[in-house]
Design a protein around this motif. Structure first.
Motif, PDB file in Angstrom:
ATOM      1  N   LEU A 180       0.832  -1.198   0.000  1.00  0.00           N
ATOM      2  CA  LEU A 180       0.000   0.000   0.000  1.00  0.00           C
ATOM      3  C   LEU A 180       0.868   1.250   0.000  1.00  0.00           C
ATOM      4  O   LEU A 180       1.851   1.324   0.743  1.00  0.00           O
ATOM      5  N   LEU A 181       0.482   2.204  -0.824  1.00  0.00           N
ATOM      6  CA  LEU A 181       1.081   3.529  -0.719  1.00  0.00           C
ATOM      7  C   LEU A 181       0.034   4.559  -1.097  1.00  0.00           C
ATOM      8  O   LEU A 181      -0.836   4.307  -1.931  1.00  0.00           O
ATOM      9  N   ALA A 182       0.077   5.698  -0.428  1.00  0.00           N
ATOM     10  CA  ALA A 182      -0.839   6.790  -0.732  1.00  0.00           C
ATOM     11  C   ALA A 182      -0.061   7.875  -1.465  1.00  0.00           C
ATOM     12  O   ALA A 182       1.051   8.222  -1.074  1.00  0.00           O
ATOM     13  N   ASN A 183      -0.666   8.403  -2.517  1.00  0.00           N
ATOM     14  CA  ASN A 183      -0.003   9.446  -3.300  1.00  0.00           C
ATOM     15  C   ASN A 183      -1.042  10.454  -3.795  1.00  0.00           C
ATOM     16  O   ASN A 183      -1.848  10.112  -4.667  1.00  0.00           O
ATOM     17  N   PRO A 184      -1.050  11.679  -3.238  1.00  0.00           N
ATOM     18  CA  PRO A 184      -0.232  12.188  -2.149  1.00  0.00           C
ATOM     19  C   PRO A 184      -0.449  11.401  -0.861  1.00  0.00           C
ATOM     20  O   PRO A 184      -1.476  10.770  -0.679  1.00  0.00           O
ATOM     21  N   ASN A 185       0.542  11.497   0.027  1.00  0.00           N
ATOM     22  CA  ASN A 185       0.521  10.685   1.238  1.00  0.00           C
ATOM     23  C   ASN A 185      -0.162  11.400   2.397  1.00  0.00           C
ATOM     24  O   ASN A 185      -0.070  12.608   2.540  1.00  0.00           O
ATOM     25  N   ASN A 186      -0.841  10.610   3.206  1.00  0.00           N
ATOM     26  CA  ASN A 186      -1.405  11.067   4.467  1.00  0.00           C
ATOM     27  C   ASN A 186      -0.693  10.303   5.581  1.00  0.00           C
ATOM     28  O   ASN A 186      -0.668   9.075   5.534  1.00  0.00           O
ATOM     29  N   PRO A 187      -0.024  10.977   6.539  1.00  0.00           N
ATOM     30  CA  PRO A 187      -0.251  12.365   6.960  1.00  0.00           C
ATOM     31  C   PRO A 187       0.782  13.382   6.493  1.00  0.00           C
ATOM     32  O   PRO A 187       0.734  14.536   6.934  1.00  0.00           O
ATOM     33  N   GLY A 240       1.488  14.661   3.367  1.00  0.00           N
ATOM     34  CA  GLY A 240       1.123  15.570   2.292  1.00  0.00           C
ATOM     35  C   GLY A 240       2.063  15.527   1.106  1.00  0.00           C
ATOM     36  O   GLY A 240       1.910  16.300   0.159  1.00  0.00           O
ATOM     37  N   THR A 241       3.043  14.625   1.137  1.00  0.00           N
ATOM     38  CA  THR A 241       4.068  14.562   0.094  1.00  0.00           C
ATOM     39  C   THR A 241       3.583  13.773  -1.119  1.00  0.00           C
ATOM     40  O   THR A 241       2.649  12.977  -1.050  1.00  0.00           O
ATOM     41  N   PHE A 242       4.276  13.978  -2.244  1.00  0.00           N
ATOM     42  CA  PHE A 242       3.881  13.385  -3.525  1.00  0.00           C
ATOM     43  C   PHE A 242       5.113  12.812  -4.215  1.00  0.00           C
ATOM     44  O   PHE A 242       6.169  13.449  -4.229  1.00  0.00           O
ATOM     45  N   VAL A 243       4.980  11.589  -4.745  1.00  0.00           N
ATOM     46  CA  VAL A 243       6.083  11.007  -5.519  1.00  0.00           C
ATOM     47  C   VAL A 243       5.701  10.992  -6.992  1.00  0.00           C
ATOM     48  O   VAL A 243       4.527  10.811  -7.333  1.00  0.00           O
ATOM     49  N   PRO A 244       6.656  11.190  -7.898  1.00  0.00           N
ATOM     50  CA  PRO A 244       6.342  11.187  -9.328  1.00  0.00           C
ATOM     51  C   PRO A 244       5.705   9.871  -9.753  1.00  0.00           C
ATOM     52  O   PRO A 244       6.102   8.791  -9.297  1.00  0.00           O
ATOM     53  N   GLN A 278       6.438  31.754   9.600  1.00  0.00           N
ATOM     54  CA  GLN A 278       6.799  32.981  10.302  1.00  0.00           C
ATOM     55  C   GLN A 278       6.641  32.850  11.819  1.00  0.00           C
ATOM     56  O   GLN A 278       7.281  33.574  12.584  1.00  0.00           O
ATOM     57  N   LEU A 279       5.803  31.897  12.246  1.00  0.00           N
ATOM     58  CA  LEU A 279       5.584  31.671  13.672  1.00  0.00           C
ATOM     59  C   LEU A 279       6.562  30.654  14.263  1.00  0.00           C
ATOM     60  O   LEU A 279       6.496  30.353  15.451  1.00  0.00           O
ATOM     61  N   GLY A 280       7.443  30.106  13.426  1.00  0.00           N
ATOM     62  CA  GLY A 280       8.437  29.164  13.930  1.00  0.00           C
ATOM     63  C   GLY A 280       8.130  27.709  13.682  1.00  0.00           C
ATOM     64  O   GLY A 280       8.870  26.824  14.138  1.00  0.00           O
ATOM     65  N   PHE A 281       7.046  27.418  12.952  1.00  0.00           N
ATOM     66  CA  PHE A 281       6.746  26.057  12.547  1.00  0.00           C
ATOM     67  C   PHE A 281       7.585  25.702  11.312  1.00  0.00           C
ATOM     68  O   PHE A 281       7.961  26.578  10.536  1.00  0.00           O
ATOM     69  N   SER A 282       7.848  24.420  11.130  1.00  0.00           N
ATOM     70  CA  SER A 282       8.504  23.931   9.920  1.00  0.00           C
ATOM     71  C   SER A 282       7.509  23.061   9.175  1.00  0.00           C
ATOM     72  O   SER A 282       7.125  21.984   9.649  1.00  0.00           O
ATOM     73  N   VAL A 283       7.059  23.526   8.015  1.00  0.00           N
ATOM     74  CA  VAL A 283       5.955  22.890   7.299  1.00  0.00           C
ATOM     75  C   VAL A 283       6.485  22.064   6.136  1.00  0.00           C
ATOM     76  O   VAL A 283       7.258  22.555   5.311  1.00  0.00           O
ATOM     77  N   ILE A 284       6.051  20.812   6.056  1.00  0.00           N
ATOM     78  CA  ILE A 284       6.425  19.952   4.930  1.00  0.00           C
ATOM     79  C   ILE A 284       5.628  20.388   3.701  1.00  0.00           C
ATOM     80  O   ILE A 284       4.398  20.541   3.779  1.00  0.00           O
ATOM     81  N   PRO A 285       6.265  20.635   2.552  1.00  0.00           N
ATOM     82  CA  PRO A 285       5.524  21.014   1.343  1.00  0.00           C
ATOM     83  C   PRO A 285       4.415  20.007   1.048  1.00  0.00           C
ATOM     84  O   PRO A 285       4.648  18.795   1.022  1.00  0.00           O
ATOM     85  N   SER A 286       3.207  20.507   0.832  1.00  0.00           N
ATOM     86  CA  SER A 286       2.034  19.648   0.720  1.00  0.00           C
ATOM     87  C   SER A 286       1.402  19.707  -0.665  1.00  0.00           C
ATOM     88  O   SER A 286       1.359  20.764  -1.305  1.00  0.00           O
ATOM     89  N   HIS A 287       0.875  18.549  -1.091  1.00  0.00           N
ATOM     90  CA  HIS A 287       0.087  18.450  -2.328  1.00  0.00           C
ATOM     91  C   HIS A 287      -1.312  17.958  -2.002  1.00  0.00           C
ATOM     92  O   HIS A 287      -1.947  17.268  -2.822  1.00  0.00           O
TER      93      HIS A 287
END
Length: 367
Positions: free
Chosen positions: A160-167, A169-173, A289-298
């Motif tokens: 099993l793989l999710a694309n985009p992935n939960n949780p 938010g990433t995407f593989v080609p 800007q608030l100091g969170f590091s956000v993973i790029p999401s699709h």
């Protein structure tokens, strides 16, 4: 005597069912004042034409729904350029996941999921008495093809793989998925629940690979989470066997009507998708800007590492006190993250305002 009878009944449960605790019946609900950013719902109303189809279907409430979801499957086949016998329709894609587990797994078999992933899969494996193998994503959430083909997952009944992935938010080609499916003899299940917010999809691979099954849902991209409409796309022989496992009348007349109408009016959701992508970008910038590091999401959510000093559960509880609901996960490596659904601008402003207040209050406490 009553207790003895109850124990006798419970002892007759299957080994898998005995592993599950009884759910409590008095779980507290959430009132309408809460901002729900924890379940990745699309918060916008259905287009009027789609809503009218639901109201018209309700007038047929005394009739059983169409057997085998024929018209809905035909609409999905037409919308996605496949044949009707390549489509199975379900009460959400979660029902279809359950069918796959029942169809392929006996007690003692193994199934592999690229992890972190959709946690419901762990429960489905447990119900079948199967071993659940979690294979870590590659560097920068790339597809770990060699590990899947040669590592512990090589003996799994399916992967099993999710694309985009939960949780994440990433995407593989899609080319990487194509390479995995081409090199494997196992069934590869690609869950595309969030694909309507992504740059590409794997449906075009279905005609090339008999060992590929692609899942879709109308819950996320089409604001129909409460109506429960999902699809599986694959080889007719596989799809036909899954359909034969389904419960009689597994969907209702409203689900059929709304599903058909959405598939006929997908362009009406373009503005919805643009709006969510815009809010996703705006919220990402504000959180950074608030100091969170956000993973790029699709997707229609963000996975964000919280500022140093507190963990995800602390942030979830702090936001809960301000009537904001977000998700956290027990997976190793995600302890310091929260997942935030993308809602309306008003909802996202409420979340960001609460986050600023929490940071401000935490700084005052530390000083």
């Amino acid at each position: 005597m009553a207790d003895a009878k109850l124990q006798a009944v419970l002892s007759a449960l299957s080994p898998m069912a005995r592993q599950l605790n009884a759910l409590p019946s008095n779980q507290p609900g959430r009132d309408a004042n809460f901002v729900r950013l924890n379940t990745n719902e699309n918060p916008f109303p259905l287009p009027m034409m789609v809503l009218q189809s639901a109201l018209a279907a309700l007038e047929r409430h005394y009739l059983y729904p169409e057997d085998d979801n024929l018209s809905l499957r035909d609409a999905a086949a037409s919308a996605y350029g496949l044949s009707q016998d390549q489509v199975v329709a379900g009460n959400g894609s979660s029902e279809l996941l359950g069918l796959i587990y029942r169809a392929f797994l006996d007690p003692g078999d193994s199934v592999a999921m690229i992890s972190p992933g959709f946690s419901f899969n762990r429960k489905l494996a447990k119900l079948q008495g199967a071993r659940f193998l979690e294979i870590e994503w590659g560097e920068s959430y790339s597809l770990p093809i060699e590990q899947l083909l040669l590592g512990p997952a090589k003996d799994a009944k399916f992967i099993l793989l999710a694309n985009p992935n939960n949780p994440t938010g990433t995407f593989v080609p899609v080319a990487e998925i194509d390479r995995l499916v081409a090199q494997s003899d196992q069934l590869i299940v690609v869950d595309e629940a969030y694909v309507d917010f992504a740059p590409d999809d794997a449906l075009r691979l279905v005609d090339r690979h008999p060992n590929l099954l692609v899942l879709r849902t109308l819950s996320k991209g089409f604001a129909a989470a409460g109506i429960r409409v999902g699809f599986g796309f694959g080889h007719p022989e596989l799809i036909g066997r899954l359909r034969n496992l389904q419960n009689v009348f597994n969907m209702n007349v409203i689900g059929h009507a709304v599903g058909i109408s959405i598939l006929s009016h997908r362009a009406d959701y373009d503005e919805n998708h643009r709006y969510i992508k815009h809010e996703r970008h705006r919220t990402t910038t504000a959180l950074s800007q608030l100091g969170f590091s956000v993973i790029p999401s699709h997707t229609n959510f963000l996975l964000a590492r919280v500022p140093p000093g507190r963990d995800g559960k602390w942030w979830q509880a702090s936001l809960d006190r301000q009537n904001i609901l977000v998700a956290v996960f027990p997976d190793a490596g995600l302890e310091n993250f929260i997942r935030v659904s993308i809602g309306t601008r008003t909802q996202m402003d409420a979340f960001l305002s609460a986050a600023r207040d929490i940071i401000s209050g935490s700084m005052k406490t530390q000083s």
